[in-house]
Scaffold this motif. Structure first.
Motif, PDB file in Angstrom:
ATOM      1  N   HIS A 178      -9.039   7.899   1.209  1.00 48.46           N
ATOM      2  CA  HIS A 178      -8.394   6.711   1.771  1.00 48.46           C
ATOM      3  C   HIS A 178      -9.328   5.946   2.708  1.00 48.46           C
ATOM      4  CE1 HIS A 178      -5.184   4.006   2.111  1.00 48.46           C
ATOM      5  NE2 HIS A 178      -4.938   4.212   3.387  1.00 48.46           N
ATOM      6  N   GLU A 189       1.488  -0.051   7.453  1.00 49.38           N
ATOM      7  CA  GLU A 189       0.695  -0.921   6.581  1.00 49.38           C
ATOM      8  C   GLU A 189       1.543  -1.477   5.435  1.00 49.38           C
ATOM      9  OE1 GLU A 189      -3.777   0.382   6.407  1.00 49.38           O
ATOM     10  OE2 GLU A 189      -2.505   2.072   5.873  1.00 49.38           O
ATOM     11  N   GLU A 192      -1.849   1.462  -0.536  1.00 47.71           N
ATOM     12  CA  GLU A 192      -1.138   2.081   0.597  1.00 47.71           C
ATOM     13  C   GLU A 192       0.062   2.891   0.086  1.00 47.71           C
ATOM     14  OE1 GLU A 192      -3.109   1.774   2.816  1.00 47.71           O
ATOM     15  OE2 GLU A 192      -3.448  -0.227   3.611  1.00 47.71           O
TER      16      GLU A 192
HETATM   17 FE   LIG Z   1      -3.600   3.001   4.509  1.00 46.04          FE
END
Ligand SMILES: [Fe+2]
Ligand SMILES: [Fe+2]
Length: 178
Positions: A45, A110, A140
Motif C-alpha cells: 500500500h 480516505e 483504497e
Molecule cells: Fe490508503
C-alpha cells in the motif's frame, strides 16, 4: 471559499496532506509488523500511495493549480492514535491487531474523501479528474478489503490465542518490556 470548485480544491488539499502523512506512517508500520502478511500489505500500500500522490498532482494540474496540502487534523489524529496503541501494545500479535485496526480507520477516512471527490468531479463534468480519483478510490477499497481478510483469517485469531496463552503463563511478559 465561495464556489463549488474552491470547495473541491480545498478537499483535494486535505487529502493531499493526508496521503503524504500516510506515506510517512506506512514504513514505520511495516517495520513494526510481526506478521509477514501484514508487513507485505503495508509495503504494497505504500507503493500504491506513492502513485496516489502522483494522481492528486495530476488533478491539481487539471485544475490549473499547483499541488499543495492543507493541514488535516482528522488524519493527524487517526495516525497519532495508531502510534499510541502501537507503543502501548506489549505483545507482537496484539500490536499487529492494533495496527491493522488503525490502518483500517485510515482507509475508511480516505474512502469517504475520495468518494466525495469523485462525486464532485463528476458533478463539475471533470471526467479526467473523476477517473484519476476513482482509480485511487478503488485501491483504497481493495486495501480495506485485504485488511479485513487479514483480520478475519489471521491477525485477530492470533491475538486472541495470545490471550488464551496468557492465562496459562500469566506473568510471561509482564516485566521488562515497554
Ligand atoms: Fe490508503
Ligand atoms: Fe491513499
Amino acid at each position: 471559499m465561495e464556489t463549488f470548485k474552491e470547495l473541491f480544491e480545498e478537499t483535494l488539499k486535505d487529502i493531499y496532506y493526508a496521503e503524504k502523512a500516510i506515506l510517512k506512517a506506512l514504513p514505520k508500520m511495516a517495520k513494526k509488523a510481526s506478521s509477514k502478511k501484514l508487513q507485505t500489505a503495508f509495503t504494497k500500500h505504500q507503493k500504491e500511495t506513492e502513485k496516489q500522490v502522483d494522481r492528486l498532482e495530476q488533478v491539481f494540474e487539471l485544475l490549473g493549480k499547483r499541488a499543495s496540502g492543507k493541514k488535516c487534523p482528522a488524519i493527524d489524529g487517526i495516525i497519532e492514535e495508531g502510534e499510541e496503541v502501537m507503543k502501548e501494545a506489549k505483545d507482537d500479535t496484539i500490536r499487529d491487531a492494533a495496527m491493522l485496526a488503525a490502518a483500517q480507520s485510515v482507509e475508511h477516512y480516505e474512502i469517504s474523501r475520495y468518494g466525495t471527490l469523485v462525486a464532485w468531479a463528476e458533478k463539475m463534468e471533470m471526467s479526467d479528474a473523476a477517473e484519476l480519483l476513482q482509480a485511487t478510490l478503488d485501491e483504497e477499497k481493495a486495501t480495506d478489503e485485504a485488511l479485513t481478510g487479514l483480520a478475519e483469517s489471521e491477525i485477530n485469531v492470533e491475538a486472541e490465542e495470545t490471550d488464551e496463552g496468557e492465562e496459562e503463563r500469566p506473568k510471561r511478559r509482564a516485566a521488562g518490556r515497554r
